[in-house]
Enzyme design. Structure first.
Site, PDB file in Angstrom:
ATOM      1  N   ASP A   1       0.839  -1.188   0.000  1.00 37.62           N
ATOM      2  CA  ASP A   1       0.000   0.000   0.000  1.00 37.62           C
ATOM      3  C   ASP A   1       0.882   1.250   0.000  1.00 37.62           C
ATOM      4  O   ASP A   1       1.736   1.409   0.873  1.00 37.62           O
ATOM      5  CB  ASP A   1      -0.923  -0.019   1.222  1.00 37.62           C
ATOM      6  CG  ASP A   1      -2.151   0.847   1.001  1.00 37.62           C
ATOM      7  OD1 ASP A   1      -2.452   1.189  -0.151  1.00 37.62           O
ATOM      8  OD2 ASP A   1      -2.819   1.182   2.003  1.00 37.62           O
TER       9      ASP A   1
ATOM     10  N   HIS B   1      -3.567  13.861   1.040  1.00 34.69           N
ATOM     11  CA  HIS B   1      -3.715  12.948   2.175  1.00 34.69           C
ATOM     12  C   HIS B   1      -2.493  13.020   3.089  1.00 34.69           C
ATOM     13  O   HIS B   1      -2.628  13.112   4.314  1.00 34.69           O
ATOM     14  CB  HIS B   1      -3.922  11.517   1.653  1.00 34.69           C
ATOM     15  CG  HIS B   1      -3.976  10.477   2.734  1.00 34.69           C
ATOM     16  ND1 HIS B   1      -4.936  10.485   3.727  1.00 34.69           N
ATOM     17  CD2 HIS B   1      -3.185   9.393   2.980  1.00 34.69           C
ATOM     18  CE1 HIS B   1      -4.730   9.432   4.534  1.00 34.69           C
ATOM     19  NE2 HIS B   1      -3.685   8.769   4.101  1.00 34.69           N
TER      20      HIS B   1
ATOM     21  N   GLU C   1     -10.723   3.979   4.061  1.00 35.96           N
ATOM     22  CA  GLU C   1      -9.775   4.755   3.254  1.00 35.96           C
ATOM     23  C   GLU C   1     -10.111   4.496   1.796  1.00 35.96           C
ATOM     24  O   GLU C   1     -10.047   3.358   1.330  1.00 35.96           O
ATOM     25  CB  GLU C   1      -8.316   4.353   3.535  1.00 35.96           C
ATOM     26  CG  GLU C   1      -7.810   4.843   4.876  1.00 35.96           C
ATOM     27  CD  GLU C   1      -6.278   4.846   4.972  1.00 35.96           C
ATOM     28  OE1 GLU C   1      -5.638   3.979   4.363  1.00 35.96           O
ATOM     29  OE2 GLU C   1      -5.735   5.733   5.661  1.00 35.96           O
TER      30      GLU C   1
ATOM     31  N   GLU D   1      -9.322   4.149  -1.709  1.00 38.97           N
ATOM     32  CA  GLU D   1      -8.118   3.929  -2.504  1.00 38.97           C
ATOM     33  C   GLU D   1      -8.494   3.236  -3.809  1.00 38.97           C
ATOM     34  O   GLU D   1      -9.605   2.737  -3.975  1.00 38.97           O
ATOM     35  CB  GLU D   1      -7.131   3.021  -1.753  1.00 38.97           C
ATOM     36  CG  GLU D   1      -6.785   3.490  -0.359  1.00 38.97           C
ATOM     37  CD  GLU D   1      -5.536   2.813   0.200  1.00 38.97           C
ATOM     38  OE1 GLU D   1      -4.819   2.124  -0.554  1.00 38.97           O
ATOM     39  OE2 GLU D   1      -5.290   2.972   1.404  1.00 38.97           O
TER      40      GLU D   1
ATOM     41  N   ASP E   1      -9.248   0.401   2.302  1.00 44.77           N
ATOM     42  CA  ASP E   1      -8.233  -0.034   3.264  1.00 44.77           C
ATOM     43  C   ASP E   1      -8.723   0.361   4.660  1.00 44.77           C
ATOM     44  O   ASP E   1      -8.262   1.328   5.261  1.00 44.77           O
ATOM     45  CB  ASP E   1      -6.912   0.671   2.922  1.00 44.77           C
ATOM     46  CG  ASP E   1      -5.781   0.241   3.828  1.00 44.77           C
ATOM     47  OD1 ASP E   1      -5.795  -0.920   4.283  1.00 44.77           O
ATOM     48  OD2 ASP E   1      -4.876   1.060   4.077  1.00 44.77           O
TER      49      ASP E   1
ATOM     50  N   ARG F   1      -8.012   3.752  13.590  1.00 43.48           N
ATOM     51  CA  ARG F   1      -7.069   4.856  13.823  1.00 43.48           C
ATOM     52  C   ARG F   1      -6.450   4.841  15.207  1.00 43.48           C
ATOM     53  O   ARG F   1      -5.302   5.291  15.379  1.00 43.48           O
ATOM     54  CB  ARG F   1      -7.786   6.196  13.612  1.00 43.48           C
ATOM     55  CG  ARG F   1      -8.337   6.396  12.218  1.00 43.48           C
ATOM     56  CD  ARG F   1      -7.267   6.332  11.157  1.00 43.48           C
ATOM     57  NE  ARG F   1      -7.806   6.605   9.829  1.00 43.48           N
ATOM     58  CZ  ARG F   1      -7.099   6.453   8.712  1.00 43.48           C
ATOM     59  NH1 ARG F   1      -5.850   6.004   8.755  1.00 43.48           N
ATOM     60  NH2 ARG F   1      -7.646   6.708   7.545  1.00 43.48           N
TER      61      ARG F   1
ATOM     62  N   GLN G   1      -3.826   2.049  15.148  1.00 43.49           N
ATOM     63  CA  GLN G   1      -2.733   2.497  14.281  1.00 43.49           C
ATOM     64  C   GLN G   1      -1.852   3.548  14.957  1.00 43.49           C
ATOM     65  O   GLN G   1      -0.623   3.479  14.910  1.00 43.49           O
ATOM     66  CB  GLN G   1      -3.338   3.055  12.988  1.00 43.49           C
ATOM     67  CG  GLN G   1      -2.329   3.458  11.929  1.00 43.49           C
ATOM     68  CD  GLN G   1      -2.991   4.103  10.699  1.00 43.49           C
ATOM     69  OE1 GLN G   1      -4.213   4.116  10.581  1.00 43.49           O
ATOM     70  NE2 GLN G   1      -2.183   4.630   9.797  1.00 43.49           N
TER      71      GLN G   1
ATOM     72  N   LYS H   1      -4.610  -2.072  10.367  1.00 39.93           N
ATOM     73  CA  LYS H   1      -5.021  -2.242   8.975  1.00 39.93           C
ATOM     74  C   LYS H   1      -5.356  -3.693   8.618  1.00 39.93           C
ATOM     75  O   LYS H   1      -6.141  -3.925   7.689  1.00 39.93           O
ATOM     76  CB  LYS H   1      -3.874  -1.822   8.044  1.00 39.93           C
ATOM     77  CG  LYS H   1      -3.360  -0.408   8.245  1.00 39.93           C
ATOM     78  CD  LYS H   1      -4.187   0.589   7.486  1.00 39.93           C
ATOM     79  CE  LYS H   1      -3.496   1.954   7.441  1.00 39.93           C
ATOM     80  NZ  LYS H   1      -4.258   2.895   6.630  1.00 39.93           N
TER      81      LYS H   1
ATOM     82  N   THR I   1      -9.379  -5.710   4.239  1.00 41.07           N
ATOM     83  CA  THR I   1      -9.200  -4.767   3.137  1.00 41.07           C
ATOM     84  C   THR I   1     -10.137  -5.245   2.041  1.00 41.07           C
ATOM     85  O   THR I   1     -10.098  -6.425   1.683  1.00 41.07           O
ATOM     86  CB  THR I   1      -7.738  -4.792   2.626  1.00 41.07           C
ATOM     87  OG1 THR I   1      -6.856  -4.565   3.726  1.00 41.07           O
ATOM     88  CG2 THR I   1      -7.506  -3.742   1.554  1.00 41.07           C
TER      89      THR I   1
ATOM     90  N   GLU J   1      -9.616  12.511   7.916  1.00 44.81           N
ATOM     91  CA  GLU J   1      -9.475  13.847   7.326  1.00 44.81           C
ATOM     92  C   GLU J   1     -10.804  14.600   7.309  1.00 44.81           C
ATOM     93  O   GLU J   1     -10.857  15.787   7.617  1.00 44.81           O
ATOM     94  CB  GLU J   1      -8.937  13.738   5.890  1.00 44.81           C
ATOM     95  CG  GLU J   1      -7.513  13.241   5.804  1.00 44.81           C
ATOM     96  CD  GLU J   1      -7.125  12.884   4.373  1.00 44.81           C
ATOM     97  OE1 GLU J   1      -6.815  13.798   3.594  1.00 44.81           O
ATOM     98  OE2 GLU J   1      -7.142  11.685   4.036  1.00 44.81           O
TER      99      GLU J   1
END
Lengths: 420, 420
Positions: free
Chosen positions: B130, B137, B203, B205, B237, B241, B244, B257, B261, B368
């Site tokens: 990844d 970002h 996420e 992606e 993904d 948080r 992480q 993570k 996925t 975000e």
């Protein structure tokens, strides 16, 4: 009385009847790969043993797990199959058992001289994870890169820290390693440089081979984690320190590691290692309940790294360490890995991270041994800050029993120059 | 004149004859998986097309690549095979070609209604990587976690930063995601807490599916990298948080993570995307020579994320972004990945990282969009800092052609509570 085999085994051999590690080999260059077990200077061909109907226990009798190109099916069967295979093979190879000993045509087919065979990766590795489980290694890295204030990050004492590694570039012992190219960074605000790595290193590790996996979403209890581990191999997590140092913030090591990782061909089972169990270090602070295991153990496995420079006859020992130094045990590593529901699959590899001991002569990589190149290491006639082209790096590891060894053989690789 | 198919395709369909994305499906729950191509509301069964001898070009005529359980063999054949398959299938499905159109028994076997099939992972994914290729970002993450001074690390403008991800927990769109448990850390010197993640995020992606791989030790030139990329999928993904944030120093994201996925089932080929190519952003500083590509391009793919809370009828759009915002292109990502000699294999997945645009309403994750929970997002009747149990997250993406779309369908997953 010590168990002994009709196959002659030298007292210095890593592969007496007490060991019986599993690997995958080709007897001839044109043969199909097949599973085997090491005994003295021979490999016992398990496809021959199975075809002869000698796995006659309830679990393995009708299984085709030894007629496979890899060990994934066998390791996925779990402890009942492993126990049964060990009992069957220890009996079959014992000095007092005539079945194989006295059947010369079967013996000739089943026992192949180790010098003649080609060893292959023992399992198809779906995912490879590398931990950071040695406190001495974590501390030394912190001292080198961040200085003496809090060399170990606060999370380290709560979490068996790990990262996902690259499975595709895992190779079997004896495979040459090409010096990687990449970006490095001198210091300050200078632009990065590009070229062959200037700080190529080995990392002395061991790795657990996962047996039965777990379903996505179903963590493995730490007290049942040992049933998910088939055995251990030696592992060299080759590292390009300049590439790693420049790339690793904030997502961790990537190209500094993924150019090659070498494992030894023989998986030594936890059953064979059990007599060498040792208490894991006491943990302070105590781990969270999901990592608090009833029995927390390592194994007393002496580890040694030698380097043989190009053109020289002799190898030079550069470090001696021991698996027993690990702070986080392999069962804690596995339980942590699955606590979020992550699924493991048979054949997955869990590296321990560099295994450094407390003394400077037991550090597990050149980064620590030369303190990032500041204290070059003497290698007989020459010195090393990091690895040079032509250097062959040889790991070995073994447990010392009463009158026998339980060993891992070697895990080696030679550095080739970056092609122009 | 616009190319059209005898299969009826609604103008809003993502799957006109201009697209022809590849997937793997089961026509019935008991069938073997097989490759297919989406056309309107149907799946064209490629095993049927191959068995009927309709792949009659020189590369595919004698290949069994469509009689496989996955697409790995086909994607590994490379661009000549892909081009030939596209020409063959566009002709076979065109309005003017009678072969399939006028053969009702073959048509019935070959075209399966999409609503009836079960989609599976299109490839066996050996390794999943990844990247972190969106500047917006990277900047937003830096602002949130490190503050306004140098939000983007100095290495970011020189390196397409990436980490190895977990391949085993990649699932196909529609698979439920179980909220992971793990450690988080409140602040300061408090001990960590343990439990279900309190900051579960998506996420947005995309991911490139690798075609032909490269040998270990042999980097891929950036100007040839496109020949190693079969196509793209949408990818979520999922990220915890809190887990992480506590675990990622110094080795990067791991359990935050690896619990799941999600990818979309249809791989849209680079050939189908070519009409939507757009110039990649100018790079300053200029990249090192190995990353300096002659043509540096992205694709104009509109991306959108919706959330459907449990029990509600309506979905609520939470962000709109575009693939064209990526700073590092997928060819630069691939070239960087191999510059150290790392080998890629057919079916490997290269995620782009979260694709955020420049405006707040185009950010690609809740971290975000809610600025780490500080600015809750309105979802019609309720608000969200992070995902709640029962939330279904739906990604979609498409390119707008003249009178047709080239789309990716959807990539969705619903959050289930942590089992007790």
């Amino acid at each position: 009385m010590v168990l002994s085999s009709f196959v002659e085994v030298h007292p210095d051999s890593h592969f007496p009847i007490q060991n019986l590690p599993y690997g995958v080999f080709k007897p001839e260059p044109s043969s199909e790969p097949r599973p085997g077990v090491a005994i003295g200077e021979y490999v016992l061909d398990l496809s021959v043993v199975a075809s002869a109907g000698l796995f006659d226990g309830p679990v393995l009798k009708n299984s085709d797990c030894f007629n496979q190109l890899n060990l994934n099916k066998f390791v996925g069967l779990g402890r009942p199959a492993w126990k049964e295979a060990r009992v069957t093979l220890q009996k079959l190879l014992s000095a007092t058992e005539p079945t194989l000993r006295d059947n010369s045509s079967l013996r000739q087919k089943a026992l192949v001289p180790m010098v003649k065979v080609q060893m292959l990766l023992p399992v198809v590795i779906g995912d490879y994870t590398d931990f950071f489980a040695s406190m001495h290694h974590a501390k030394n890295c912190g001292l080198i890169f961040r200085g003496p204030e809090n060399p170990i990050n606060p999370n380290w004492f709560h979490i068996p820290i790990a990262y996902h590694g690259r499975a595709s570039s895992i190779v079997i012992s004896g495979t040459d390693i090409i010096r990687p190219r990449g970006q490095g960074h001198p210091a300050g605000t200078s632009p990065p440089y590009f070229g062959p790595s200037r700080k190529l290193d080995f990392e002395m590790e061991m790795a657990a081979v996962v047996g039965p996996g777990n379903e996505l979403g179903k963590p493995v209890d730490v007290n049942e984690a040992a049933d998910h581990i088939f055995g251990l191999v030696l592992m060299n997590d080759w590292s390009a320190r300049d590439i790693q140092a420049w790339e690793y913030v904030p997502l961790g090591p990537f190209l500094g590691k993924s150019f090659g990782t070498t494992i030894s061909p023989w998986i030594v089972t936890l059953d064979a290692l059990e007599p060498f169990a040792s208490d894991a270090p006491k943990k302070n602070p105590p781990p969270l309940p999901y990592l608090a295991e009833k029995i927390s153990k390592n194994y007393d496995i002496s580890l040694q790294v030698s380097v043989k420079p190009a053109g020289e006859e002799d190898t030079c020992i550069v470090t001696r360490s021991n698996f027993k130094h690990l702070y986080w045990t392999i069962t804690q590593q596995l339980a942590h890995h699955t606590i979020n529901g992550c699924n493991l699959r048979p054949g997955d590899l869990l590296g321990t991270g560099t295994i450094s001991g407390p003394e400077p002569e037991s550090y597990g990589c050149l980064l620590e041994l030369t303190w990032n190149g500041q204290k070059p290491l003497s290698l007989g006639g020459s010195t090393r800050k990091f690895l040079e082209d032509g250097d062959e790096v040889i790991f070995t590891g073994c447990c010392k029993g009463e009158g026998y060894l339980v060993g891992f053989g070697t895990c080696s690789g030679k550095i080739l120059p970056t092609p122009s």
